[in-house]
Design a protein around this motif. Structure first.
Motif, short mmCIF file in Angstrom:
data_model
loop_
_atom_site.label_atom_id
_atom_site.label_comp_id
_atom_site.label_asym_id
_atom_site.label_seq_id
_atom_site.Cartn_x
_atom_site.Cartn_y
_atom_site.Cartn_z
N ALA A 11 -34.16 79.60 -13.10
CA ALA A 11 -34.35 80.79 -12.27
C ALA A 11 -34.05 80.48 -10.80
CB ALA A 11 -35.78 81.29 -12.43
N HIS A 12 -34.45 79.28 -10.36
CA HIS A 12 -34.19 78.88 -8.97
C HIS A 12 -32.69 78.75 -8.73
CE1 HIS A 12 -35.83 76.26 -5.45
NE2 HIS A 12 -34.87 77.07 -5.06
N ALA A 13 -31.98 78.14 -9.68
CA ALA A 13 -30.54 77.99 -9.54
C ALA A 13 -29.85 79.36 -9.51
CB ALA A 13 -29.99 77.16 -10.69
N ALA A 14 -30.32 80.29 -10.35
CA ALA A 14 -29.74 81.63 -10.36
C ALA A 14 -29.98 82.34 -9.04
CB ALA A 14 -30.33 82.44 -11.52
N ALA A 15 -31.20 82.16 -8.47
CA ALA A 15 -31.50 82.77 -7.19
C ALA A 15 -30.63 82.19 -6.07
CB ALA A 15 -32.99 82.58 -6.86
N LEU A 16 -30.42 80.86 -6.09
CA LEU A 16 -29.54 80.23 -5.11
C LEU A 16 -28.12 80.78 -5.21
CD1 LEU A 16 -30.44 76.41 -5.01
CD2 LEU A 16 -30.54 78.03 -3.12
N ALA A 17 -27.64 80.89 -6.45
CA ALA A 17 -26.27 81.39 -6.66
C ALA A 17 -26.13 82.82 -6.16
CB ALA A 17 -25.91 81.31 -8.14
N ALA A 18 -27.12 83.67 -6.46
CA ALA A 18 -27.06 85.07 -6.03
C ALA A 18 -27.12 85.18 -4.51
CB ALA A 18 -28.20 85.85 -6.68
N ALA A 19 -28.02 84.39 -3.90
CA ALA A 19 -28.14 84.43 -2.44
C ALA A 19 -26.87 83.95 -1.77
CB ALA A 19 -29.34 83.59 -2.00
N THR A 20 -26.26 82.89 -2.32
CA THR A 20 -25.02 82.36 -1.75
C THR A 20 -23.89 83.38 -1.87
OG1 THR A 20 -25.68 80.11 -2.30
CG2 THR A 20 -23.35 80.47 -1.84
N ALA A 21 -23.78 84.02 -3.03
CA ALA A 21 -22.73 85.03 -3.23
C ALA A 21 -22.92 86.21 -2.28
CB ALA A 21 -22.75 85.51 -4.68
N ALA A 22 -24.17 86.65 -2.10
CA ALA A 22 -24.43 87.77 -1.19
C ALA A 22 -24.09 87.40 0.25
CB ALA A 22 -25.89 88.20 -1.31
#
Length: 366
Positions: A11-22
């Protein structure tokens, strides 16, 4: 029932990926350079400062990202760009070496700052190849956190000042957006990355190249591009963006509150030296124009210290010789990246690097 550690990590990795993409989307929409690299840097920085035990990227991620960046840079080296140098190769080479000397001079001054050693100062102000320099900085003894921030500020200063200079000095009222370079099918680019990434790294290590994960694939991709064996294969844009984002994340996650404060103290001096570097490069452009008889607009864009794609867009939109501009920019990029390892060894081995206690820890600490 609380989530399992593996679930929390995912979940942390997914949140990092989403934040980076945004963040990358916002920075790209604002027209800022290297949006995915800086988005990863900002996201990793925020995570490192806000999370008690921020994660580290999976092993091998950095090596793979370095290979992608190396192949991306290597494919810029083409016969058409080298031919454009033609009869002007000697003054261009001398100006390129002059840019290197200017970078070393400003870097040496930055290295006198109490929060920066000589190797980090030199890497932070090398004019060209910002992404590649961030990749190899830590491997060669520099603090890549300082290098990443100062290099990004350098590119940002160049990109933001470019339209003002073109308008005031050359009467250019605007320039077109840079078009994407034509390339072959995505599978060909993926095959090129895989082949050059694996074989280039092995060859680089066998040849004892420093930063073999970057320079090995870079040199192999350049050789294939010059020979024509690479054809029209180019690194797919999404893969290139992912590699830059991972590099940014890797750097950002290593920040601590103390290291962030150190970088903040460095920035005023770094910004002043960046301005000196930009003005010095403009002086070299005047000399190159006088030596070659080429228009000052062409030589100014060719010697601008950073922002390759923005500079190419300006060259196309302003009617400058875009092929010559690209040739000089690529030559400088290669010289800077290949000179960086030699420079790092000379500074460290020559006793110029001032040591102020133990090196920073490999990961964030509290």
């Amino acid at each position: 029932m609380p989530p399992r550690p593996a679930g929390r990590a995912l979940a942390h990795a997914a949140a990092l990926a989403a934040a980076t993409a945004a963040a990358a989307a916002l920075l790209g929409a604002a027209g800022l350079p290297s949006p995915t690299l800086f988005a990863g840097l900002l996201t990793g920085l925020a995570d490192a400062l806000l999370v008690r035990r921020p994660p580290s990227l999976p092993r091998g991620t950095g090596t793979a990202a370095q290979a992608v960046v190396g192949v991306t840079i290597g494919t810029l080296v083409q016969l058409s760009t080298l031919r454009a140098l033609g009869e002007h190769w000697l003054p261009v080479l001398l100006v390129t070496l002059g840019t290197l000397a200017l970078s070393l001079g400003t870097g040496a001054l930055l290295g006198r700052h109490r929060d920066v050693d000589a190797v980090t100062g030199a890497f932070a102000l090398v004019a060209g190849g910002a992404s590649g320099l961030v990749v190899i900085a830590r491997q060669l003894g520099a603090d890549e956190r300082v290098v990443a921030v100062v290099q990004y500020v350098r590119v940002l200063v160049v990109v933001l000042s470019l339209p003002v200079v073109l308008h005031v000095a050359f009467g250019v009222r605007g320039h077109a957006a840079a078009g994407a370079t034509a390339g072959g099918p995505a599978w060909a680019g993926l095959l090129l990355v895989a082949g050059c990434g694996v074989a280039g790294r092995r060859l680089g290590r066998a040849a004892h190249l420093p930063a073999a994960s970057l320079l090995g694939p870079l040199l192999l991709a350049a050789a294939l591009s010059l020979s024509g064996l690479a054809g029209q294969a180019r690194v797919p844009a999404p893969l290139e963006a992912l590699a830059y984002a991972l590099i940014g994340l890797q750097v950002g996650l290593r920040f601590t509150r103390a290291s962030l404060a150190s970088v903040a103290r460095v920035l005023p001096a770094a910004l002043a030296l960046i301005v000196v570097g930009v003005l010095g490069s403009a002086g070299l452009a005047v000399l190159l124009s006088a030596a070659t008889g080429l228009p000052l607009l062409d030589t100014y864009l060719a010697t601008t210290p950073g922002g390759l794609y923005a500079v190419l867009a300006a060259a196309v939109g302003s009617g400058a010789d875009a092929t010559f501009v690209l040739s000089v920019q690529v030559l400088r990029l290669l010289v800077m990246l290949l000179a960086a390892p030699v420079l790092a060894r000379a500074l460290a081995g020559g006793g110029l690097r001032r040591r102020r206690g133990p090196p920073p820890p490999a990961g964030p600490s509290r």
